[in-house]
Design a protein around this motif. Sequence first.
Motif, PDB file in Angstrom:
ATOM      1  N   ASP A  12     -20.192 -17.686  19.747  1.00 54.24           N
ATOM      2  CA  ASP A  12     -19.176 -19.020  19.488  1.00 54.24           C
ATOM      3  C   ASP A  12     -17.739 -18.537  19.091  1.00 54.24           C
ATOM      4  O   ASP A  12     -16.972 -19.181  19.807  1.00 54.24           O
ATOM      5  CB  ASP A  12     -19.576 -19.949  19.048  1.00 54.24           C
ATOM      6  CG  ASP A  12     -20.215 -19.699  17.584  1.00 54.24           C
ATOM      7  OD1 ASP A  12     -20.109 -18.253  17.766  1.00 54.24           O
ATOM      8  OD2 ASP A  12     -20.061 -20.883  16.677  1.00 54.24           O
ATOM      9  N   LEU A  13     -17.574 -18.088  18.216  1.00 56.03           N
ATOM     10  CA  LEU A  13     -16.480 -17.678  17.543  1.00 56.03           C
ATOM     11  C   LEU A  13     -15.706 -16.344  19.113  1.00 56.03           C
ATOM     12  O   LEU A  13     -14.230 -17.045  18.853  1.00 56.03           O
ATOM     13  CB  LEU A  13     -17.283 -16.044  16.969  1.00 56.03           C
ATOM     14  CG  LEU A  13     -15.912 -16.290  15.874  1.00 56.03           C
ATOM     15  CD1 LEU A  13     -14.765 -16.797  14.847  1.00 56.03           C
ATOM     16  CD2 LEU A  13     -16.159 -14.725  14.378  1.00 56.03           C
ATOM     17  N   TYR A  14     -16.145 -15.452  19.403  1.00 53.58           N
ATOM     18  CA  TYR A  14     -15.343 -14.793  20.474  1.00 53.58           C
ATOM     19  C   TYR A  14     -14.744 -15.958  21.270  1.00 53.58           C
ATOM     20  O   TYR A  14     -13.904 -15.998  21.487  1.00 53.58           O
ATOM     21  CB  TYR A  14     -16.286 -14.029  20.995  1.00 53.58           C
ATOM     22  CG  TYR A  14     -15.354 -13.497  22.174  1.00 53.58           C
ATOM     23  CD1 TYR A  14     -14.856 -12.268  21.505  1.00 53.58           C
ATOM     24  CD2 TYR A  14     -15.475 -13.715  23.148  1.00 53.58           C
ATOM     25  CE1 TYR A  14     -14.167 -11.163  23.034  1.00 53.58           C
ATOM     26  CE2 TYR A  14     -14.487 -12.342  24.401  1.00 53.58           C
ATOM     27  CZ  TYR A  14     -14.345 -12.030  23.850  1.00 53.58           C
ATOM     28  OH  TYR A  14     -13.355 -11.414  24.841  1.00 53.58           O
ATOM     29  N   GLU A  15     -15.415 -16.901  21.760  1.00 57.87           N
ATOM     30  CA  GLU A  15     -14.938 -18.082  22.804  1.00 57.87           C
ATOM     31  C   GLU A  15     -13.748 -18.598  22.580  1.00 57.87           C
ATOM     32  O   GLU A  15     -12.790 -19.148  23.328  1.00 57.87           O
ATOM     33  CB  GLU A  15     -16.527 -18.794  23.779  1.00 57.87           C
ATOM     34  CG  GLU A  15     -17.347 -18.268  24.022  1.00 57.87           C
ATOM     35  CD  GLU A  15     -16.849 -17.913  25.541  1.00 57.87           C
ATOM     36  OE1 GLU A  15     -15.832 -18.249  25.961  1.00 57.87           O
ATOM     37  OE2 GLU A  15     -17.472 -16.481  25.712  1.00 57.87           O
ATOM     38  N   ASN A  16     -14.123 -18.716  20.738  1.00 61.22           N
ATOM     39  CA  ASN A  16     -12.753 -19.332  20.357  1.00 61.22           C
ATOM     40  C   ASN A  16     -11.556 -19.043  19.938  1.00 61.22           C
ATOM     41  O   ASN A  16     -10.385 -19.441  20.320  1.00 61.22           O
ATOM     42  CB  ASN A  16     -13.063 -19.945  18.976  1.00 61.22           C
ATOM     43  CG  ASN A  16     -14.304 -21.154  19.166  1.00 61.22           C
ATOM     44  OD1 ASN A  16     -14.135 -22.190  19.724  1.00 61.22           O
ATOM     45  ND2 ASN A  16     -14.919 -21.867  17.866  1.00 61.22           N
ATOM     46  N   LEU A  17     -12.020 -17.478  20.022  1.00 61.68           N
ATOM     47  CA  LEU A  17     -10.960 -16.117  20.062  1.00 61.68           C
ATOM     48  C   LEU A  17     -10.132 -16.499  21.223  1.00 61.68           C
ATOM     49  O   LEU A  17      -9.127 -16.559  21.490  1.00 61.68           O
ATOM     50  CB  LEU A  17     -11.494 -15.541  19.411  1.00 61.68           C
ATOM     51  CG  LEU A  17     -10.609 -14.170  19.131  1.00 61.68           C
ATOM     52  CD1 LEU A  17      -9.083 -14.681  18.336  1.00 61.68           C
ATOM     53  CD2 LEU A  17     -11.348 -12.351  18.856  1.00 61.68           C
ATOM     54  N   LYS A  18     -10.601 -16.592  21.717  1.00 60.21           N
ATOM     55  CA  LYS A  18     -10.084 -16.150  24.029  1.00 60.21           C
ATOM     56  C   LYS A  18      -9.464 -17.217  23.911  1.00 60.21           C
ATOM     57  O   LYS A  18      -8.268 -17.276  24.347  1.00 60.21           O
ATOM     58  CB  LYS A  18     -12.179 -16.123  24.655  1.00 60.21           C
ATOM     59  CG  LYS A  18     -10.877 -15.638  25.762  1.00 60.21           C
ATOM     60  CD  LYS A  18     -12.611 -15.403  26.321  1.00 60.21           C
ATOM     61  CE  LYS A  18     -12.194 -14.883  27.779  1.00 60.21           C
ATOM     62  NZ  LYS A  18     -13.377 -15.213  29.180  1.00 60.21           N
ATOM     63  N   LEU A  19     -10.021 -18.587  23.922  1.00 60.73           N
ATOM     64  CA  LEU A  19      -9.129 -19.297  23.642  1.00 60.73           C
ATOM     65  C   LEU A  19      -8.093 -19.666  23.370  1.00 60.73           C
ATOM     66  O   LEU A  19      -6.784 -20.035  23.825  1.00 60.73           O
ATOM     67  CB  LEU A  19     -10.398 -21.175  23.508  1.00 60.73           C
ATOM     68  CG  LEU A  19      -9.706 -22.446  24.079  1.00 60.73           C
ATOM     69  CD1 LEU A  19      -9.111 -22.230  25.584  1.00 60.73           C
ATOM     70  CD2 LEU A  19     -10.449 -23.389  22.900  1.00 60.73           C
ATOM     71  N   SER A  20      -8.396 -19.558  22.114  1.00 62.26           N
ATOM     72  CA  SER A  20      -6.678 -19.455  21.326  1.00 62.26           C
ATOM     73  C   SER A  20      -5.599 -18.608  21.522  1.00 62.26           C
ATOM     74  O   SER A  20      -4.915 -18.524  21.722  1.00 62.26           O
ATOM     75  CB  SER A  20      -7.472 -18.913  19.756  1.00 62.26           C
ATOM     76  OG  SER A  20      -6.540 -19.330  18.800  1.00 62.26           O
ATOM     77  N   CYS A  35      -4.057 -13.625  13.346  1.00 66.17           N
ATOM     78  CA  CYS A  35      -5.571 -14.462  12.654  1.00 66.17           C
ATOM     79  C   CYS A  35      -5.176 -14.079  11.481  1.00 66.17           C
ATOM     80  O   CYS A  35      -5.257 -14.600  10.315  1.00 66.17           O
ATOM     81  CB  CYS A  35      -6.381 -14.605  13.540  1.00 66.17           C
ATOM     82  SG  CYS A  35      -6.621 -16.088  14.702  1.00 66.17           S
TER      83      CYS A  35
END
Length: 80
Positions: A12-20, A35
Amino acid sequence: MLAITVKNIPDDLYENLKLSAQLHHRSINSEIIACLEKKLLIEKVAAEKRITNARQLRSKFKAKNADIDEIESLIEEGRP
């Protein structure tokens, strides 16, 4: 320039990072750097600037002066 490897990033952290990164039009690597800079490179503000900012903020509010008797009666009856 140095390099680091980050292991075991939660999905989930990776997906948030990717989206950001996508939202900011950056690579994932650039987003990680952004970040880290935001979190670790804290801007130091001079005392004079802090005072100016506080005065500007205070000027937006109209506070009435209260005497000690009024304050004590408000404490005893509770705040509205």
